[in-house]
Design a protein around this motif. Structure first.
Motif, short mmCIF file in Angstrom:
data_model
loop_
_atom_site.label_atom_id
_atom_site.label_comp_id
_atom_site.label_asym_id
_atom_site.label_seq_id
_atom_site.Cartn_x
_atom_site.Cartn_y
_atom_site.Cartn_z
N GLU A 72 0.84 -1.19 0.00
CA GLU A 72 0.00 0.00 0.00
C GLU A 72 0.88 1.25 0.00
O GLU A 72 1.84 1.34 0.75
CB GLU A 72 -0.92 0.00 1.22
CG GLU A 72 -1.89 1.15 1.24
CD GLU A 72 -2.81 1.12 2.45
OE1 GLU A 72 -3.51 2.10 2.66
OE2 GLU A 72 -2.81 0.09 3.19
N GLY A 73 0.55 2.19 -0.82
CA GLY A 73 1.30 3.44 -0.94
C GLY A 73 2.17 3.48 -2.19
O GLY A 73 2.59 4.55 -2.62
N ASN B 88 -2.34 4.04 -2.40
CA ASN B 88 -2.58 4.58 -1.06
C ASN B 88 -4.07 4.45 -0.70
O ASN B 88 -4.93 4.97 -1.39
CB ASN B 88 -2.15 6.05 -1.02
CG ASN B 88 -1.69 6.47 0.35
OD1 ASN B 88 -1.57 5.66 1.24
ND2 ASN B 88 -1.44 7.75 0.49
N LYS C 36 -0.47 -1.61 4.86
CA LYS C 36 0.76 -1.14 5.53
C LYS C 36 0.94 -1.82 6.87
O LYS C 36 0.07 -2.15 7.57
CB LYS C 36 0.69 0.37 5.77
CG LYS C 36 0.80 1.17 4.51
CD LYS C 36 0.78 2.66 4.86
CE LYS C 36 0.84 3.49 3.61
NZ LYS C 36 0.82 4.91 3.87
#
Length: 149
Positions: free
Chosen positions: A63-64, A117, A149
């Motif tokens: 994630e991100g 994200n 995350k």
């Protein structure tokens, strides 16, 4: 009085039938014009979009992370293709695309950016392409898994 009413009804009937005939003639003229316009467009040629690849699997990312992929397309038609609108199913996916006409035999690109994200889990993002091509609406997609995350 009865003869006057009969004459009036006859006159109205004649008027209504005349209007219908004029309407039919107008429709026939419009249909003929439409057919001629379509024939003229066919003689001028039309573009056709072909994607060698319609789907991109980015696998598993964290994630991100941001994923970018370029989809190329070829104009296999006989007239230039102009991309009118390229849009994604959500704000996390942003397309950039060829903004100049793509000539017959040439290729164009659609670059897709996916921002993972806040997008944990399985992902499938569809990008819709609208153009003046014979196949005026096409789609490509990116997919994969985003680990939290």
């Amino acid at each position: 009085m009865n003869i006057t009413n009969i004459a009036l009804i006859g006159l109205l009937s004649f008027s209504v039938m005349s209007c219908n005939q004029a309407s039919k003639n107008s429709t026939e003229t419009t249909d003929s014009s439409s057919t001629e316009t379509v024939a003229a467009n066919q003689n001028a040629g039309i573009g056709t979009i072909e994607f060698p690849e319609r789907e991109y699997d980015f696998g598993t990312i964290k994630e991100g992370e941001i994923v970018e992929h370029v989809f190329t397309f070829n104009n296999t038609g006989t007239a230039p293709v102009i991309l009118a609108q390229v849009s994604a199913t959500c704000g996390c996916t942003t397309p950039e695309y060829t903004s100049v006409p793509v000539k017959p035999g040439a290729s164009g690109e659609i670059k897709v950016h996916f921002d993972s994200n806040g997008q944990a889990g399985q992902q499938q993002k569809i990008v819709t392409i609208r153009s003046n091509a014979e196949n005026s609406v096409e789609t490509v997609q990116i997919k994969g898994t985003v680990t939290a995350k």
